[in-house]
Design an enzyme around this catalytic site. Sequence first.
Site, PDB file in Angstrom:
ATOM      1  N   HIS A 219       0.834  -1.211   0.000  1.00 48.50           N
ATOM      2  CA  HIS A 219       0.000   0.000   0.000  1.00 48.50           C
ATOM      3  C   HIS A 219       0.861   1.250   0.000  1.00 48.50           C
ATOM      4  O   HIS A 219       2.053   1.203   0.286  1.00 48.50           O
ATOM      5  CB  HIS A 219      -0.918   0.017   1.230  1.00 48.50           C
ATOM      6  CG  HIS A 219      -0.151   0.115   2.526  1.00 48.50           C
ATOM      7  ND1 HIS A 219       0.531  -0.950   3.065  1.00 48.50           N
ATOM      8  CD2 HIS A 219       0.050   1.146   3.381  1.00 48.50           C
ATOM      9  CE1 HIS A 219       1.121  -0.589   4.191  1.00 48.50           C
ATOM     10  NE2 HIS A 219       0.855   0.700   4.407  1.00 48.50           N
TER      11      HIS A 219
ATOM     12  N   ASP B 143       0.483   4.975   1.933  1.00 44.83           N
ATOM     13  CA  ASP B 143      -0.326   5.382   3.079  1.00 44.83           C
ATOM     14  C   ASP B 143      -1.467   6.340   2.722  1.00 44.83           C
ATOM     15  O   ASP B 143      -1.258   7.347   2.042  1.00 44.83           O
ATOM     16  CB  ASP B 143       0.569   5.996   4.158  1.00 44.83           C
ATOM     17  CG  ASP B 143       1.392   4.917   4.850  1.00 44.83           C
ATOM     18  OD1 ASP B 143       0.923   3.764   4.927  1.00 44.83           O
ATOM     19  OD2 ASP B 143       2.512   5.230   5.293  1.00 44.83           O
TER      20      ASP B 143
ATOM     21  N   HIS C  94       4.652   0.175   0.189  1.00 43.96           N
ATOM     22  CA  HIS C  94       5.412  -0.575   1.185  1.00 43.96           C
ATOM     23  C   HIS C  94       4.551  -1.689   1.769  1.00 43.96           C
ATOM     24  O   HIS C  94       3.325  -1.688   1.611  1.00 43.96           O
ATOM     25  CB  HIS C  94       5.966   0.345   2.276  1.00 43.96           C
ATOM     26  CG  HIS C  94       4.926   1.132   3.001  1.00 43.96           C
ATOM     27  ND1 HIS C  94       4.361   2.272   2.477  1.00 43.96           N
ATOM     28  CD2 HIS C  94       4.330   0.951   4.204  1.00 43.96           C
ATOM     29  CE1 HIS C  94       3.480   2.761   3.329  1.00 43.96           C
ATOM     30  NE2 HIS C  94       3.433   1.971   4.388  1.00 43.96           N
TER      31      HIS C  94
ATOM     32  N   ARG D  17       5.232   6.682  14.575  1.00 42.54           N
ATOM     33  CA  ARG D  17       4.958   7.032  13.190  1.00 42.54           C
ATOM     34  C   ARG D  17       4.279   8.388  13.066  1.00 42.54           C
ATOM     35  O   ARG D  17       3.295   8.663  13.764  1.00 42.54           O
ATOM     36  CB  ARG D  17       4.021   5.961  12.640  1.00 42.54           C
ATOM     37  CG  ARG D  17       3.511   6.148  11.248  1.00 42.54           C
ATOM     38  CD  ARG D  17       2.400   5.135  11.068  1.00 42.54           C
ATOM     39  NE  ARG D  17       1.943   4.987   9.707  1.00 42.54           N
ATOM     40  CZ  ARG D  17       1.049   5.775   9.145  1.00 42.54           C
ATOM     41  NH1 ARG D  17       0.537   6.784   9.788  1.00 42.54           N
ATOM     42  NH2 ARG D  17       0.653   5.533   7.908  1.00 42.54           N
TER      43      ARG D  17
HETATM   44  C1  OGA Z   1       2.939   2.279   8.335  1.00 40.39           C
HETATM   45  C2  OGA Z   1       3.373   0.945   7.908  1.00 40.39           C
HETATM   46  C3  OGA Z   1       5.231  -0.562   8.125  1.00 40.39           C
HETATM   47  C4  OGA Z   1       5.978  -1.262   9.214  1.00 40.39           C
HETATM   48  O1  OGA Z   1       3.313   2.671   9.450  1.00 40.39           O
HETATM   49  O2  OGA Z   1       2.269   2.962   7.554  1.00 40.39           O
HETATM   50  O3  OGA Z   1       2.906   0.468   6.915  1.00 40.39           O
HETATM   51  O4  OGA Z   1       6.923  -1.980   8.846  1.00 40.39           O
HETATM   52  N1  OGA Z   1       4.330   0.383   8.651  1.00 40.39           N
HETATM   53  O5  OGA Z   1       5.631  -1.132  10.383  1.00 40.39           O
HETATM   54 MN    MN Z   2       1.790   2.018   5.775  1.00 40.16          MN
END
Ligand code: OGA
Ligand code: MN
Length: 290
Positions: free
Chosen positions: A108, A110, A266, A281
């Site tokens: 995806h 974000d 990702h 995050r």
């Molecule tokens: C996010 C995500 C990836 C991870 O925080 O948007 O996809 O490896 N995280 O935690």
């Molecule tokens: Mn993500």
Amino acid sequence: MPKDAESAGREITVTPQPTGFGAEITGVDLSRPLEPMVLAEIKAAWARHGVVVFPDQPLTLEQLEAFTLQFGPFGHDPYVKPMEGHPNVLEVRREPDEKVTPFGGNWHSDWSFQAQPPAATILRSEIIPPVGGDTLYCDAASAYEALPDATKAKLAALRAIHSASKAYGPDSAYSRELHLRAMPIIVSPEADKTYVHPLVRTHPVTGRKALFISPVYTVGIEGMAPNAADPLLAELYKHLVQDQFIYRHRWRPGMVVIWDNRCTMHNALGGYDGHRRVMHRTTVAGEAPI
Ligand code: OGA
Ligand code: MN
């Protein structure tokens, strides 16, 4: 010029991955406000390499917030409850006894279902399991460029339909698993709304075109029947996630990674059942894709 000031800007080292997608930056302290020249160099590396990794930056939440704001205002995170006292920080947490797919555990970009999806996501690792828990990144600009001209022509006028429904809607996977997760996910009928974006978007800084679709948030193509759109999307996903477009990130505690949601996807990998993983995050607001 005093020696310190002179060397401060010179220590920064950008080491790209061999493919040019992904880079590591050392010789900078992210816990303090960045010199304009250093910030400009980091922004240039972020635009050029898509994913930028800073090892050994054990930022506090306040420092993570201050680092983020140097890139732009915070984005809006609708479906995860933020941390207490930190309305713009999410905790990405998976406990040792969790069996469900990790948060972000499929390809995806974000919040691509927003009118103005976040330009950047910044993740700072706190607790990293001894095995597994890598994050895969996909270079959606190089993937676009590698398509045959006929395919590029076919995609040029298309607009993809994005929605959070598969992830956060009342019938979503997360909605059935809420009690099995440590993370405070918010399920809402709002998630079933759709938003249309160009299927190929142009990066506002580099001018490069990139595929802007993902199996998590893209639910169709405007004006195309599902029996035509679904196979086309499936073919593009298969193309995107080929090895030559992937950077696999292996975490250590206290790393900061910033990625560009406008030209990458990702995928958070599992493989660490029985261990805890905790990340913090933030997102940086972006523009409407064009
Ligand atoms: C996010 C995500 C990836 C991870 O925080 O948007 O996809 O490896 N995280 O935690
Ligand atoms: Mn993500």
